[in-house]
Design an enzyme around this catalytic site. Sequence first.
Site, PDB file in Angstrom:
ATOM      1  CE  LYS A   1      -7.020  -3.827   5.134  1.00 20.76           C
ATOM      2  NZ  LYS A   1      -5.635  -4.087   5.257  1.00 20.76           N
TER       3      LYS A   1
ATOM      4  N   GLY B   1      -4.295  -3.817  -1.292  1.00 17.23           N
ATOM      5  CA  GLY B   1      -5.209  -2.791  -0.824  1.00 17.23           C
ATOM      6  C   GLY B   1      -5.326  -1.585  -1.749  1.00 17.23           C
TER       7      GLY B   1
ATOM      8  NE  ARG C   1      -2.347  -1.300   3.533  1.00 22.40           N
ATOM      9  CZ  ARG C   1      -1.819  -0.512   4.450  1.00 22.40           C
ATOM     10  NH1 ARG C   1      -1.913   0.803   4.328  1.00 22.40           N
ATOM     11  NH2 ARG C   1      -1.220  -1.005   5.499  1.00 22.40           N
TER      12      ARG C   1
ATOM     13  CB  SER D   1      -0.641  -3.555   7.933  1.00 24.32           C
ATOM     14  OG  SER D   1      -1.800  -2.824   7.607  1.00 24.32           O
TER      15      SER D   1
ATOM     16  CG  HIS E   1      -7.040  -3.072   9.961  1.00 24.79           C
ATOM     17  ND1 HIS E   1      -5.749  -2.604  10.104  1.00 24.79           N
ATOM     18  CD2 HIS E   1      -6.970  -4.111   9.101  1.00 24.79           C
ATOM     19  CE1 HIS E   1      -4.933  -3.325   9.356  1.00 24.79           C
ATOM     20  NE2 HIS E   1      -5.642  -4.257   8.742  1.00 24.79           N
TER      21      HIS E   1
ATOM     22  CB  CYS F   1       0.761  -6.116  14.019  1.00 22.06           C
ATOM     23  SG  CYS F   1       1.910  -4.794  13.610  1.00 22.06           S
TER      24      CYS F   1
ATOM     25  CB  SER G   1       5.513 -12.163  -0.673  1.00 20.41           C
ATOM     26  OG  SER G   1       6.070 -12.798   0.454  1.00 20.41           O
ATOM     27  NE  ARG G   2       0.142  -8.595   2.545  1.00 19.83           N
ATOM     28  CZ  ARG G   2      -0.415  -8.212   3.689  1.00 19.83           C
ATOM     29  NH1 ARG G   2      -1.502  -8.817   4.135  1.00 19.83           N
ATOM     30  NH2 ARG G   2       0.105  -7.248   4.397  1.00 19.83           N
TER      31      ARG G   2
ATOM     32  CB  THR H   1      -3.422 -13.751   9.102  1.00 19.99           C
ATOM     33  OG1 THR H   1      -3.842 -12.678   8.267  1.00 19.99           O
ATOM     34  CG2 THR H   1      -3.668 -15.075   8.405  1.00 19.99           C
ATOM     35  CG  ASN H   2       0.279 -15.713  12.419  1.00 18.85           C
ATOM     36  OD1 ASN H   2       0.765 -16.840  12.456  1.00 18.85           O
ATOM     37  ND2 ASN H   2       0.586 -14.829  11.485  1.00 18.85           N
TER      38      ASN H   2
ATOM     39  NE  ARG I   1       5.106  -6.328  13.620  1.00 16.07           N
ATOM     40  CZ  ARG I   1       5.677  -7.520  13.470  1.00 16.07           C
ATOM     41  NH1 ARG I   1       6.846  -7.777  14.045  1.00 16.07           N
ATOM     42  NH2 ARG I   1       5.109  -8.440  12.731  1.00 16.07           N
TER      43      ARG I   1
ATOM     44  CG  ASN J   1      -0.246 -14.963  21.044  1.00 11.24           C
ATOM     45  OD1 ASN J   1       0.652 -14.731  21.863  1.00 11.24           O
ATOM     46  ND2 ASN J   1      -0.121 -14.680  19.757  1.00 11.24           N
TER      47      ASN J   1
ATOM     48  CE1 TYR K   1       1.683  -7.064  -3.480  1.00 13.67           C
ATOM     49  CE2 TYR K   1       0.598  -5.824  -1.747  1.00 13.67           C
ATOM     50  CZ  TYR K   1       1.339  -6.914  -2.159  1.00 13.67           C
ATOM     51  OH  TYR K   1       1.719  -7.848  -1.250  1.00 13.67           O
TER      52      TYR K   1
HETATM   53  P1  GTP Z   1      -2.208  -7.669   7.469  1.00 12.54           P
HETATM   54  O1  GTP Z   1      -2.702  -8.724   6.543  1.00 12.54           O
HETATM   55  O2  GTP Z   1      -1.146  -6.814   6.857  1.00 12.54           O
HETATM   56  O3  GTP Z   1      -3.311  -6.814   8.016  1.00 12.54           O
HETATM   57  O4  GTP Z   1      -1.404  -8.409   8.669  1.00 12.54           O
HETATM   58  P2  GTP Z   1      -1.837  -9.280   9.937  1.00 12.54           P
HETATM   59  O5  GTP Z   1      -2.147  -8.378  11.070  1.00 12.54           O
HETATM   60  O6  GTP Z   1      -2.867 -10.270   9.539  1.00 12.54           O
HETATM   61  O7  GTP Z   1      -0.468 -10.023  10.320  1.00 12.54           O
HETATM   62  P3  GTP Z   1      -0.046 -11.568  10.234  1.00 12.54           P
HETATM   63  O8  GTP Z   1      -0.865 -12.443  11.129  1.00 12.54           O
HETATM   64  O9  GTP Z   1       0.009 -11.952   8.809  1.00 12.54           O
HETATM   65  O10 GTP Z   1       1.422 -11.527  10.838  1.00 12.54           O
HETATM   66  C1  GTP Z   1       2.441 -10.732  10.287  1.00 12.54           C
HETATM   67  C2  GTP Z   1       3.787 -11.180  10.757  1.00 12.54           C
HETATM   68  O11 GTP Z   1       3.837 -11.177  12.201  1.00 12.54           O
HETATM   69  C3  GTP Z   1       4.135 -12.596  10.319  1.00 12.54           C
HETATM   70  O12 GTP Z   1       5.478 -12.637   9.877  1.00 12.54           O
HETATM   71  C4  GTP Z   1       3.961 -13.404  11.563  1.00 12.54           C
HETATM   72  O13 GTP Z   1       4.807 -14.530  11.570  1.00 12.54           O
HETATM   73  C5  GTP Z   1       4.278 -12.426  12.706  1.00 12.54           C
HETATM   74  N1  GTP Z   1       3.515 -12.760  13.942  1.00 12.54           N
HETATM   75  C6  GTP Z   1       2.181 -13.005  14.018  1.00 12.54           C
HETATM   76  N2  GTP Z   1       1.820 -13.333  15.296  1.00 12.54           N
HETATM   77  C7  GTP Z   1       2.943 -13.274  16.045  1.00 12.54           C
HETATM   78  C8  GTP Z   1       3.225 -13.514  17.437  1.00 12.54           C
HETATM   79  O14 GTP Z   1       2.352 -13.841  18.254  1.00 12.54           O
HETATM   80  N3  GTP Z   1       4.518 -13.333  17.833  1.00 12.54           N
HETATM   81  C9  GTP Z   1       5.510 -12.969  16.950  1.00 12.54           C
HETATM   82  N4  GTP Z   1       6.732 -12.811  17.422  1.00 12.54           N
HETATM   83  N5  GTP Z   1       5.284 -12.756  15.630  1.00 12.54           N
HETATM   84  C10 GTP Z   1       4.025 -12.904  15.177  1.00 12.54           C
HETATM   85  C1  SPV Z   2      -2.848  -4.493   5.226  1.00  8.63           C
HETATM   86  O1  SPV Z   2      -1.892  -3.864   4.777  1.00  8.63           O
HETATM   87  O2  SPV Z   2      -3.384  -4.215   6.328  1.00  8.63           O
HETATM   88  C2  SPV Z   2      -3.382  -5.639   4.458  1.00  8.63           C
HETATM   89  C3  SPV Z   2      -2.877  -5.874   3.101  1.00  8.63           C
HETATM   90  O3  SPV Z   2      -4.256  -6.343   4.952  1.00  8.63           O
HETATM   91  S1  SPV Z   2      -3.595  -4.843   1.910  1.00  8.63           S
HETATM   92  O4  SPV Z   2      -4.717  -5.553   1.288  1.00  8.63           O
HETATM   93  O5  SPV Z   2      -2.593  -4.554   0.904  1.00  8.63           O
HETATM   94  O6  SPV Z   2      -4.104  -3.642   2.532  1.00  8.63           O
HETATM   95 MN    MN Z   3      -4.816  -5.610   7.061  1.00  9.83          MN
END
Ligand code: GTP
Ligand code: SPV
Ligand code: MN
Length: 582
Positions: free
Chosen positions: A207, A200, A70, A249, A227, A251, A366-367, A254-255, A398, A494, A198
């Site tokens: 977004k 968002g 973005r 983003s 968000h 942070c 990368s996604r 997804t995890n 973070r 977590n 790309y």
């Molecule tokens: P967007 O799609 O950009 O909105 O991101 P998101 O908030 O969904 O983040 P995502 O879950 O993809 O995690 C992003 C990065 O943070 C990855 O490289 C993960 O491995 C790392 N990560 C996620 N959860 C944790 C955690 O609990 N601890 C640590 N140390 N890293 C984490």
């Molecule tokens: C973010 O950046 O928070 C994302 C990826 O989820 S994007 O779709 O590019 O906004």
């Molecule tokens: Mn996001």
Amino acid sequence: MSTSLAALNHWVESVARLTQPEKIHWCDGTEAEYNSLVDLMLTTGDLIKLNEETHPNCYLHRSSPSDVARVEHLTFVCTSNKEDAGSNNHWMSPADAHAKMDELYAGCMRGRTMYVVPYCMGPIDSPLARCGVEITDSPYVVANMRIMTRMGEAALKRIEREGGFVKGLHSIGDLNPDRRFIMHFPEELSIQSFGSGYGGNALLGKKCHALRIASYQARTEGWLAEHMLIVGIENPQGETHYVAAAFPSACGKTNLAMLIPPEGYRQDGWKVWTIGDDICWMRPGADGRLYAINPEAGFFGVAPGTSVKTNASAMAMLNKDAIFTNVGLTADNQPWWEGLPEGVPVKDWQGRDYDKASGPAAHPNSRFTVSAKNCPSYSEKSEDPQGVPLSAIVFGGRRESLVPLVFEARNWTHGVLVGAAMASETTAAATGAVGVVRRDSMAMKPFAGYNFADYFSHWLSFDKPGANLPKIFHVNWFRKNSDGKFMWPGFGDNMRVLEWMLKRVTGQAHANETPIGLLPNSDDLNIDGLNMDVATLNQLLDVNHEAWYEEMEAIGEYLQSYGDRAPQALLAEQEKIARQLA
Ligand code: GTP
Ligand code: SPV
Ligand code: MN
């Protein structure tokens, strides 16, 4: 296909007159259509077929190397009154923005196909869902929109029934970063994007619509567009509590949405159900609780760092029917990114021979794009038109220092302050410096379609008689020790923090009062089976009054920067906490 809706036909015709496409294709959202778009992109080189045995129906897309994230500095909110966009947004007057975009769009689709993409954000029959139409000249965008939204005929039927829709116009143009703009016209419910293909910037349902335009609409209609991930936590008694969490983003949304509980928890019968990983729309129900839907139908998730160890559910859903963008490749055409324990990259994300010296194999942003239904923890409740009732809202970022592992807000107003005060180290999800701490209120700094001061007031307005609002918490998985290592194991572990939160919700867990909020003692958290000493845990739960006093002062200055529009109730809350810390 075309439509019985005159307003839509007129708009499509006027866009065609401006952009001069060779062909117009109305997308029906069928699998046959998807397959023919894939075939087209395989011929043009927009997609590369991955290993059919290990990754059936999976493809790799390499975006232009200067178009990988973005672009916040090129993203504008164009309200008639500058103040309505707020200092949290870049602003341009609607007239100037339209003039600029019309010039860019003039003739930009010559020789190209213009795709008309009707889509619905949310379950197709949900009163909380909203529809839009994206016009784009990118087949990659169409393919992604089919995975990420309810796209095609059913959406068009709803649009024809309702008469209204969000208008999104997108062209990749020549992908020149100097001719790239992402414009939002909330008063017109429209979006105009040029020069990027790309994420968002280009998948306008995500977004642009589901956050910037929707947040603006939500304010006038009494709901919230956030968000946030949405996850269901089922306890051993079989009760499921739903939690929404806002992290900036890259942070951890997804995890957390796909968390796999630690062994002991699984044996005890804890289960996790995924509803959404990025966006949450919520609205008070008749019982006063907040009900949430995931407006999306797929995940556009960060690849690097995803592995069986960190996110086995994500790995399991990436073995088929996925599009990968800007990852590396192994010799036998499997996708590869940093953090995978196996496999050797031979090509990097730009298609060059992989050489460690010239950077990572996969771009840090990368996604993967994949249907939510591919996820092993996918919840059937994702399709519930009424949404799920929320028990807790979690904010987090973070922060390598200062911010404890978890704390609870005393009440809604305090919780809104906690969200407004959020700050986080920047990531590769947007262009610009990485690792710089910045305020990112509710993880919405890049996504709120209006003035943050009004947004904070809107949040506060939900606390009214008859409301039965979720408890609000703040977490930080990212504290580091003096060696620069993460102190908390994160990911599946977590769950231990989630358990404490949910027991706070049901009145079964203890907490200590501190000026910044309510915290567990080290023995209130279950660390069975975790290789962690109590001293480290105590450090993770420590509240340093001196450092927090400084933070509270900075939060006060931040709120003041929004001027008269900043709600007094938040300032009063901030002052009260600062006094206690002094
Ligand atoms: P967007 O799609 O950009 O909105 O991101 P998101 O908030 O969904 O983040 P995502 O879950 O993809 O995690 C992003 C990065 O943070 C990855 O490289 C993960 O491995 C790392 N990560 C996620 N959860 C944790 C955690 O609990 N601890 C640590 N140390 N890293 C984490
Ligand atoms: C973010 O950046 O928070 C994302 C990826 O989820 S994007 O779709 O590019 O906004
Ligand atoms: Mn996001």
